[in-house]
Scaffold this motif. Structure first.
Motif, short mmCIF file in Angstrom:
data_model
loop_
_atom_site.label_atom_id
_atom_site.label_comp_id
_atom_site.label_asym_id
_atom_site.label_seq_id
_atom_site.Cartn_x
_atom_site.Cartn_y
_atom_site.Cartn_z
N SER A 61 -80.51 80.12 31.27
CA SER A 61 -79.61 79.88 30.14
C SER A 61 -81.20 79.49 29.19
CB SER A 61 -79.01 78.71 30.07
OG SER A 61 -79.16 77.95 30.65
N ARG A 89 -71.50 82.31 27.93
CA ARG A 89 -71.69 81.53 26.53
C ARG A 89 -72.53 80.74 26.99
NH1 ARG A 89 -65.46 79.46 24.43
NH2 ARG A 89 -65.69 81.25 24.34
N TYR A 91 -74.36 77.52 24.69
CA TYR A 91 -73.97 76.50 23.71
C TYR A 91 -75.76 76.27 23.56
CZ TYR A 91 -68.89 76.54 25.71
OH TYR A 91 -68.03 77.26 26.12
N ASN A 104 -73.13 69.48 20.09
CA ASN A 104 -72.63 70.94 20.20
C ASN A 104 -73.25 70.97 19.01
OD1 ASN A 104 -70.63 73.55 19.78
ND2 ASN A 104 -72.64 73.32 21.58
N TYR A 107 -72.19 78.11 19.90
CA TYR A 107 -72.36 79.17 20.86
C TYR A 107 -72.11 80.09 20.36
CZ TYR A 107 -67.16 78.54 20.28
OH TYR A 107 -65.62 78.89 20.05
N THR A 109 -71.15 84.39 22.92
CA THR A 109 -69.80 84.34 23.99
C THR A 109 -70.54 86.32 24.04
OG1 THR A 109 -67.94 82.98 23.92
CG2 THR A 109 -68.05 84.46 25.21
N SER A 122 -78.65 83.88 20.47
CA SER A 122 -78.31 83.48 19.36
C SER A 122 -79.37 84.54 17.96
CB SER A 122 -78.12 81.76 18.84
OG SER A 122 -79.51 81.61 19.08
#
Length: 160
Positions: A61, A89, A91, A104, A107, A109, A122
């Motif tokens: 991540s 996924r 976040y 949050n 998110y 996926t 993103s």
């Protein structure tokens, strides 16, 4: 036999029946370790599996500063070989202190069927400047009714 004994026998039968029902998918978290990296405009967490022969190889991540009003959250999940399902996924979380009060923001996926890698990003995402951001990842690989999963979470990145 009294009603208390009958009730106890019935309850024992129900409990035994419930414990013998088959489970559809077994989920495990394989052994592994995290490597955290922080640079001026980027923070990442990479999890590496250490058990040879398991399906889940690693998960990443990452949160990056694009400019003072945009960030990019991204992540990937890697399997040792092609599997039925590879999942990630990511976040994006925000905090005013960087040490707590995380909320949050959004998110994303990514899923791959019959492959060994799943990735998601993103893209350039509008954020509030003067806040801390982090990316959390949920990573899993499913093969033959067995799911291996882990989580990642970057350190806080201040975007001003």
């Amino acid at each position: 036999m009294g009603w208390k004994k009958r009730g106890a026998v019935i309850l024992a039968g129900i409990l035994l029946l419930g414990s013998s029902l088959p489970v559809c998918a077994e989920e495990t978290e394989p052994a592994g370790y995290h490597v955290y990296e922080v640079q001026e405009n980027e923070a990442s967490d990479t999890w590496y599996g250490i058990a040879r022969g398991d399906y889940l190889q690693s998960g990443v991540s990452k949160v990056s500063k694009k400019d003072s009003t945009h960030a990019v959250a991204s992540g990937s999940t890697f399997a040792h070989r092609d599997c039925e399902r590879v999942y990630v996924r990511i976040y994006l979380d925000k905090s005013s202190t960087g040490t707590g009060g995380w909320g949050n923001v959004n998110y994303w996926t990514g899923t791959t069927k019959g492959g060994s890698t799943a990735s998601v990003s993103s893209g350039s995402y509008k954020i509030t400047r003067g806040r801390y951001y982090r990316a959390q990842g949920a990573h899993s690989v499913t093969q033959g009714g067995k799911t291996e999963a882990t989580n990642t979470c970057t350190d806080a990145l201040y975007i001003n």
